[in-house]
Design a protein around this motif. Structure first.
Motif, PDB file in Angstrom:
ATOM      1  N   TRP A   7       0.852  -1.186   0.000  1.00  0.00           N
ATOM      2  CA  TRP A   7       0.000   0.000   0.000  1.00  0.00           C
ATOM      3  C   TRP A   7       0.890   1.238   0.000  1.00  0.00           C
ATOM      4  O   TRP A   7       2.086   1.166   0.304  1.00  0.00           O
ATOM      5  CB  TRP A   7      -0.959  -0.009   1.174  1.00  0.00           C
ATOM      6  CG  TRP A   7      -0.365   0.293   2.537  1.00  0.00           C
ATOM      7  CD1 TRP A   7       0.876  -0.048   3.010  1.00  0.00           C
ATOM      8  CD2 TRP A   7      -1.016   0.989   3.591  1.00  0.00           C
ATOM      9  NE1 TRP A   7       1.045   0.380   4.292  1.00  0.00           N
ATOM     10  CE2 TRP A   7      -0.113   1.023   4.683  1.00  0.00           C
ATOM     11  CE3 TRP A   7      -2.263   1.574   3.726  1.00  0.00           C
ATOM     12  CZ2 TRP A   7      -0.420   1.642   5.891  1.00  0.00           C
ATOM     13  CZ3 TRP A   7      -2.574   2.180   4.942  1.00  0.00           C
ATOM     14  CH2 TRP A   7      -1.661   2.206   6.002  1.00  0.00           C
ATOM     15  N   GLY A   8       0.307   2.375  -0.361  1.00  0.00           N
ATOM     16  CA  GLY A   8       1.066   3.619  -0.374  1.00  0.00           C
ATOM     17  C   GLY A   8       0.666   4.495  -1.535  1.00  0.00           C
ATOM     18  O   GLY A   8      -0.324   4.229  -2.234  1.00  0.00           O
TER      19      GLY A   8
ATOM     20  N   TYR B  44       4.975  -1.223   2.850  1.00  0.00           N
ATOM     21  CA  TYR B  44       4.831   0.107   2.256  1.00  0.00           C
ATOM     22  C   TYR B  44       5.502   0.116   0.896  1.00  0.00           C
ATOM     23  O   TYR B  44       6.562  -0.487   0.687  1.00  0.00           O
ATOM     24  CB  TYR B  44       5.447   1.160   3.167  1.00  0.00           C
ATOM     25  CG  TYR B  44       4.970   2.560   2.862  1.00  0.00           C
ATOM     26  CD1 TYR B  44       3.620   2.853   2.831  1.00  0.00           C
ATOM     27  CD2 TYR B  44       5.869   3.587   2.599  1.00  0.00           C
ATOM     28  CE1 TYR B  44       3.156   4.137   2.550  1.00  0.00           C
ATOM     29  CE2 TYR B  44       5.426   4.875   2.330  1.00  0.00           C
ATOM     30  CZ  TYR B  44       4.066   5.138   2.302  1.00  0.00           C
ATOM     31  OH  TYR B  44       3.615   6.411   2.018  1.00  0.00           O
TER      32      TYR B  44
ATOM     33  N   SER C 146       4.897   4.710   7.807  1.00  0.00           N
ATOM     34  CA  SER C 146       4.118   4.492   6.582  1.00  0.00           C
ATOM     35  C   SER C 146       2.865   5.363   6.567  1.00  0.00           C
ATOM     36  O   SER C 146       2.576   6.043   5.574  1.00  0.00           O
ATOM     37  CB  SER C 146       3.708   3.019   6.470  1.00  0.00           C
ATOM     38  OG  SER C 146       4.821   2.168   6.409  1.00  0.00           O
TER      39      SER C 146
ATOM     40  N   TYR D 149       2.062   8.396   4.011  1.00  0.00           N
ATOM     41  CA  TYR D 149       0.910   8.230   3.121  1.00  0.00           C
ATOM     42  C   TYR D 149      -0.110   9.352   3.340  1.00  0.00           C
ATOM     43  O   TYR D 149      -0.663   9.899   2.377  1.00  0.00           O
ATOM     44  CB  TYR D 149       0.289   6.861   3.370  1.00  0.00           C
ATOM     45  CG  TYR D 149      -0.594   6.319   2.277  1.00  0.00           C
ATOM     46  CD1 TYR D 149      -0.834   7.019   1.087  1.00  0.00           C
ATOM     47  CD2 TYR D 149      -1.188   5.066   2.419  1.00  0.00           C
ATOM     48  CE1 TYR D 149      -1.645   6.494   0.100  1.00  0.00           C
ATOM     49  CE2 TYR D 149      -2.002   4.536   1.422  1.00  0.00           C
ATOM     50  CZ  TYR D 149      -2.230   5.244   0.273  1.00  0.00           C
ATOM     51  OH  TYR D 149      -3.031   4.721  -0.705  1.00  0.00           O
TER      52      TYR D 149
ATOM     53  N   TYR E  99      10.161   1.449   6.631  1.00  0.00           N
ATOM     54  CA  TYR E  99       8.877   2.062   6.982  1.00  0.00           C
ATOM     55  C   TYR E  99       8.093   1.131   7.898  1.00  0.00           C
ATOM     56  O   TYR E  99       7.547   0.119   7.451  1.00  0.00           O
ATOM     57  CB  TYR E  99       8.064   2.370   5.714  1.00  0.00           C
ATOM     58  CG  TYR E  99       8.593   3.564   4.957  1.00  0.00           C
ATOM     59  CD1 TYR E  99       8.034   4.832   5.137  1.00  0.00           C
ATOM     60  CD2 TYR E  99       9.674   3.433   4.085  1.00  0.00           C
ATOM     61  CE1 TYR E  99       8.527   5.935   4.458  1.00  0.00           C
ATOM     62  CE2 TYR E  99      10.178   4.529   3.404  1.00  0.00           C
ATOM     63  CZ  TYR E  99       9.603   5.778   3.599  1.00  0.00           C
ATOM     64  OH  TYR E  99      10.102   6.873   2.933  1.00  0.00           O
TER      65      TYR E  99
END
Length: 314
Positions: free
Chosen positions: A172-173, A217, A301, A305, A296
């Motif tokens: 995710w990110g 991340y 993270s 984000y 991260y």
């Protein structure tokens, strides 16, 4: 010069950024928009090529304009295509064209995106690269990913280039899809930043406090891929790419609530009763062969984000 297909997506652009930071130049392919994200804009070592990966002639033509020494093949058909045959045809053509290009150009190393989903049906934890994989066809993504690993190994052995299958965890990110079909966490964070109530109605996956994912991340993911591409020597052809630990959803929600004033997200207690046993990827190979370690953690993270989403749509 490294070619990254799907190079303007979330994983692709962060892989490119990591390659640039390690002194490599990159060619990025994109099927739709060719606009560089801000973390790549202004770098004169980046070239963008418009490409439909199913077009063999157009793919091979890139090698006439650039001296490509390695390929990271991340481009994929939309995961939500209703027809599995259409999905498999698009992804298979793209992969075969990438392998044909690797052969024609005499590249040193070819990396292909696989997935933690390749382990579907494996019961042990953590998940190690040498575990036998069940022959099941539960979903189009793991079916293609497992065959992509074999196609790549066969082509690489025939043509004489290294192949690396990247079994990537839950990433995710920045530039990720908010409505990720595999984890609700991007939707929770996006809603918090937008000041909205998080909508996890089906078909979005549910979220319980004690549910957990092998969460990675995207900046860590990109750096891991870059390190695998540029390593002088690799001891294996399959690598797990992730953080190497389970992250509970309650940890992520606590970090979101701390980073976004007024978010106040709450989750149902316990685990989703319909959720399979949580497991994570063993990244011993990745760590030993490249020196990779995640930079991260959950708090960093989420903070990073949130900062991105305050300036961008996704």
């Amino acid at each position: 010069m490294i070619l990254v297909t799907g190079g303007l997506g979330s994983i692709g652009s962060h892989t490119a950024r990591a390659l640039l930071d390690l002194g490599e130049s990159v060619v990025l392919t994109a099927h739709r928009s060719t606009r560089l994200p801000e973390h790549l804009a202004g770098d004169d070592q980046v070239v963008v090529e418009h490409l439909d990966t199913t077009d063999e002639a157009a793919f091979l033509d890139i090698g006439k304009r650039h001296d490509i020494t390695g390929i990271v093949h991340l481009a994929a058909a939309p995961y939500d295509l209703a027809d599995p045959v259409r999905y498999l045809r698009a992804d298979t053509l793209g992969l075969l064209n990438a392998l044909q290009a690797a052969t024609a150009w005499g590249v040193r190393r070819f990396a292909v995106a696989s997935s933690i989903a390749a382990y579907l049906g494996v019961e042990e934890s953590p998940l190690r690269e040498d575990v036998p994989l069940p022959v099941i066809a539960a979903h189009r993504i793991p079916v293609f990913k497992k065959t992509a690993e074999l196609f790549s190994a066969l082509a690489g052995d025939s043509a004489g280039f290294d192949t690396v299958s990247l079994r990537i965890g839950t990433v995710w990110g920045p530039l990720g899809v908010p409505d990720n079909p595999f984890t609700p966490l991007p939707r929770l964070l996006n809603a918090a930043v937008r000041g909205e109530a998080p909508d996890l109605s089906p078909p979005r996956p549910p979220a319980y406090a004690e549910d957990a994912s092998d969460l990675c991340y995207v900046k860590d993911c990109g750096r891991a891929i870059a390190l695998l591409m540029l390593a002088d020597r690799l001891g294996h052809r399959i690598y797990n790419v992730s953080s190497g630990r389970l992250v509970r959803y309650s940890e992520v929600v606590s970090a979101i609530n701390a980073a976004v004033p007024g978010a106040a997200i709450t989750l149902p207690e316990g685990r989703d009763p319909d959720r399979p046993t949580d497991t994570h990827l063993d990244i011993t190979r990745l760590r030993e062969d490249t020196g990779f370690a995640p930079r991260y953690d959950v708090e960093r993270s989420v903070t990073d984000y949130v900062g991105w989403l305050t300036r961008h749509d996704r």
